[in-house]
Scaffold this active site. Sequence first.
Site, mmCIF file in Angstrom:
data_model
loop_
_atom_site.group_PDB
_atom_site.id
_atom_site.type_symbol
_atom_site.label_atom_id
_atom_site.label_comp_id
_atom_site.label_asym_id
_atom_site.label_seq_id
_atom_site.Cartn_x
_atom_site.Cartn_y
_atom_site.Cartn_z
ATOM 1 N N GLY A 122 0.813 -1.216 0.000
ATOM 2 C CA GLY A 122 0.000 0.000 0.000
ATOM 3 C C GLY A 122 0.842 1.259 0.000
ATOM 4 O O GLY A 122 0.368 2.347 -0.322
ATOM 5 N N LYS A 143 9.769 2.770 0.750
ATOM 6 C CA LYS A 143 8.593 2.696 1.637
ATOM 7 C C LYS A 143 8.148 4.118 1.953
ATOM 8 O O LYS A 143 8.943 4.923 2.426
ATOM 9 C CB LYS A 143 8.956 1.944 2.914
ATOM 10 C CG LYS A 143 7.762 1.792 3.864
ATOM 11 C CD LYS A 143 8.051 0.761 4.931
ATOM 12 C CE LYS A 143 6.930 0.701 5.960
ATOM 13 N NZ LYS A 143 7.216 -0.310 6.992
ATOM 14 N N ASP A 155 -2.911 6.670 2.663
ATOM 15 C CA ASP A 155 -2.313 7.659 1.767
ATOM 16 C C ASP A 155 -1.036 7.211 1.063
ATOM 17 O O ASP A 155 -0.492 7.944 0.236
ATOM 18 C CB ASP A 155 -2.052 8.966 2.531
ATOM 19 C CG ASP A 155 -1.171 8.750 3.758
ATOM 20 O OD1 ASP A 155 -0.597 7.644 3.897
ATOM 21 O OD2 ASP A 155 -1.061 9.685 4.580
ATOM 22 N N ARG A 220 6.254 -12.297 0.755
ATOM 23 C CA ARG A 220 5.774 -12.635 2.103
ATOM 24 C C ARG A 220 4.888 -13.869 2.047
ATOM 25 O O ARG A 220 4.435 -14.264 0.964
ATOM 26 C CB ARG A 220 4.933 -11.450 2.632
ATOM 27 C CG ARG A 220 5.698 -10.146 2.634
ATOM 28 C CD ARG A 220 4.834 -8.997 2.112
ATOM 29 N NE ARG A 220 5.652 -7.784 1.925
ATOM 30 C CZ ARG A 220 5.862 -6.885 2.868
ATOM 31 N NH1 ARG A 220 5.277 -7.024 4.038
ATOM 32 N NH2 ARG A 220 6.636 -5.853 2.644
ATOM 33 N N ASP A 291 1.236 -11.174 6.472
ATOM 34 C CA ASP A 291 1.743 -10.296 5.416
ATOM 35 C C ASP A 291 3.058 -9.640 5.841
ATOM 36 O O ASP A 291 3.699 -8.974 5.020
ATOM 37 C CB ASP A 291 0.708 -9.215 5.059
ATOM 38 C CG ASP A 291 0.226 -8.452 6.280
ATOM 39 O OD1 ASP A 291 -0.270 -9.094 7.221
ATOM 40 O OD2 ASP A 291 0.361 -7.218 6.305
ATOM 41 N N ASN A 292 3.451 -9.822 7.087
ATOM 42 C CA ASN A 292 4.727 -9.279 7.552
ATOM 43 C C ASN A 292 5.747 -10.385 7.803
ATOM 44 O O ASN A 292 6.719 -10.186 8.536
ATOM 45 C CB ASN A 292 4.523 -8.453 8.829
ATOM 46 C CG ASN A 292 3.765 -7.161 8.555
ATOM 47 O OD1 ASN A 292 3.754 -6.672 7.426
ATOM 48 N ND2 ASN A 292 3.128 -6.627 9.566
ATOM 49 N N ASP A 301 9.326 -5.287 7.777
ATOM 50 C CA ASP A 301 8.281 -4.346 8.185
ATOM 51 C C ASP A 301 8.429 -3.926 9.634
ATOM 52 O O ASP A 301 7.716 -4.394 10.528
ATOM 53 C CB ASP A 301 6.877 -4.927 7.922
ATOM 54 C CG ASP A 301 6.447 -4.692 6.483
ATOM 55 O OD1 ASP A 301 7.301 -4.277 5.681
ATOM 56 O OD2 ASP A 301 5.275 -4.925 6.166
HETATM 57 P P1 AMP Z 1 1.329 -3.186 8.205
HETATM 58 O O1 AMP Z 1 0.560 -3.947 9.238
HETATM 59 O O2 AMP Z 1 1.830 -1.844 8.654
HETATM 60 O O3 AMP Z 1 2.457 -4.004 7.652
HETATM 61 O O4 AMP Z 1 0.349 -2.825 6.997
HETATM 62 C C1 AMP Z 1 -0.702 -3.634 6.596
HETATM 63 C C2 AMP Z 1 -1.190 -3.198 5.247
HETATM 64 O O5 AMP Z 1 -1.566 -1.821 5.259
HETATM 65 C C3 AMP Z 1 -0.199 -3.348 4.116
HETATM 66 O O6 AMP Z 1 -0.925 -3.708 2.965
HETATM 67 C C4 AMP Z 1 0.360 -1.950 3.987
HETATM 68 O O7 AMP Z 1 0.879 -1.689 2.707
HETATM 69 C C5 AMP Z 1 -0.862 -1.092 4.259
HETATM 70 N N1 AMP Z 1 -0.535 0.233 4.764
HETATM 71 C C6 AMP Z 1 -0.029 0.570 5.970
HETATM 72 N N2 AMP Z 1 0.135 1.895 6.067
HETATM 73 C C7 AMP Z 1 -0.261 2.430 4.889
HETATM 74 C C8 AMP Z 1 -0.332 3.756 4.364
HETATM 75 N N3 AMP Z 1 0.025 4.816 5.059
HETATM 76 N N4 AMP Z 1 -0.803 3.896 3.096
HETATM 77 C C9 AMP Z 1 -1.174 2.832 2.372
HETATM 78 N N5 AMP Z 1 -1.155 1.576 2.808
HETATM 79 C C10 AMP Z 1 -0.693 1.361 4.051
HETATM 80 MG MG MG Z 2 3.328 -4.850 6.344
#
Ligand code: AMP
Ligand code: MG
Length: 546
Positions: A122, A143, A155, A220, A291-292, A301
């Site tokens: 994302g 990132k 965002d 992942r 996913d991490n 991550d």
């Molecule tokens: P995380 O648990 O932080 O690894 O994120 C889980 C999911 O949310 C992943 O698909 C990330 O890419 C997405 N994600 C986290 N923060 C953002 C952000 N600010 N904008 C877009 N996608 C995000």
């Molecule tokens: Mg992640």
Amino acid sequence: MNDAAAKPMNDAVAKPIASLDEIRFDNRFTAALPADPDAANARRQVMGACYSRVEPTPVPAPRLLAHSAETFDLLGFDAELASDPQFAAVFGGSTLLDGMDPHAHCYGGHQFGNWAGQLGDGRAIALGEVVDRSGQHQTLQLKGAGPTPYSRTADGLAVLRSSVREFLCSEAMAHLGVPTTRALSLVATGGMVMRDMLYDGNAELEPGAVVCRVAPSFVRFGNFEIFASRGDHDTLRTLADFVIDADFPHLADLAAPDRYVRFFDEVVQRTADMVCEWMRVGFVHGVMNTDNMSILGLTIDYGPYGWLDDYDPDWTPNTTDAAHRRYRFGTQPHIAQWNLMQLANALYPLIGEAEGLQAALDGYVPYFEQKWSAMMAAKLGLPRLDGDGDSELATGALGVLRLVETDMAVFWRRLASVETAEGIDPAGRIAPLADAYYRPDEVTDEHRSATSEFVERYAARLRSLGISDEARAEAMNGVNPKFVLRNYLAQLAIDSATGGRPEAIGELLDVMRRPYDEQPERESYAALRPDWARTRVGCSQLSCSS
Ligand code: AMP
Ligand code: MG
């Protein structure tokens, strides 16, 4: 085609890469795997594709705040490259180089134990793959480089504080010898990002930043899960075959379905190795969603991660997980196993029978226990934990750590200086450990005698093995770090960077470069966490807001 022993494209051993246009890309992932046919950068469900092509969003005023000399070296980059004014533009996402093929991965995942459907990169955009000095492919990934089709409601950006934390911790972990993705650079974007840091309705504008991460693969567990969940077994197989050929080349000649079982078996072991290392150094990942979880067993991550100051296996830094503390320190080995089970489920359609996967999964606990036993033996300065009460010494040490609020890192370093000679007064023998207590006034006679009981047994065992105090201290200090990236240390670097002194990031990285060395001039970085940091946001509490 995917020969890991291929000649380094960058030919860096002979000649370091001295300008950005000398960086050569060899994009295996995008060349081999199905792409999303839709080129629009709009949020959507992406079917039958492993990635979507998407360009980073240009940023207003990219400025390089920190870089890693070791990651430069790994990639064959000349140190001078960091002072190229275009460097920040490229690694902040404003400028693309020839040969880059920017894209975001499609993946799903189990978040906090529940299937979450499509997630995907994302806010991460892979720029492309280079070949490092040892001939291995390395993906460069930004990132916080702007929205992608996988950004859902967010965002695509990252703030400075979380980017400093990711940059520093990636490198600190590498210096500790823990498998991890690396960080090349940290660039301030000059833009502002709105965040509600504690999810309590107090959103504020914060400075934005972009980290360039580096790893042989960013695949992942969730990359496999998404196709299995959709019954898209063709793409699942294509991805599995690609990952095996590219990153597990020693399995490439095996026929299906054996290759998938052996592949899974290796992921089981690498994951166990990684988590065992976390337990050694006191690292809490904080968000062990599938996913991490890296398919290469790399720590990936860095979000609301943390380091144990006082040894508390129930601690998690992640306030988003405060209610259930699913991802607390002590449960990490178990959660890794749970995550591996999800990966096994995702690979099952390629194999059609559960037996091989189940056997590999069943191997996790004995494999982990063997690793853990070797790791604890090393922490104690013993050659191995064998029959004569050694296991009890390992559990005894952890028991002593829990008696009163005791700093994990300081405890292990002080244990290395405990003298083992016969006839030493027991109170004197345990004296070095007192430095590790957060509240010395709460230490009772009962605590002291339990500590003594353990230390006397430990000393007797070392005497019986004929291990000298000097040799033991040296061995122990090679596995028990003196310097870890304590949460408050990272926070102080963030405060400095936010206040206009980004050099503080490089200074802290410099300490973390030699985590096992005494570095007597840097004693303050190894001291107990100060009392003010006990409850401060960023030091003891972190959320997923980043
Ligand atoms: P995380 O648990 O932080 O690894 O994120 C889980 C999911 O949310 C992943 O698909 C990330 O890419 C997405 N994600 C986290 N923060 C953002 C952000 N600010 N904008 C877009 N996608 C995000
Ligand atoms: Mg992640």
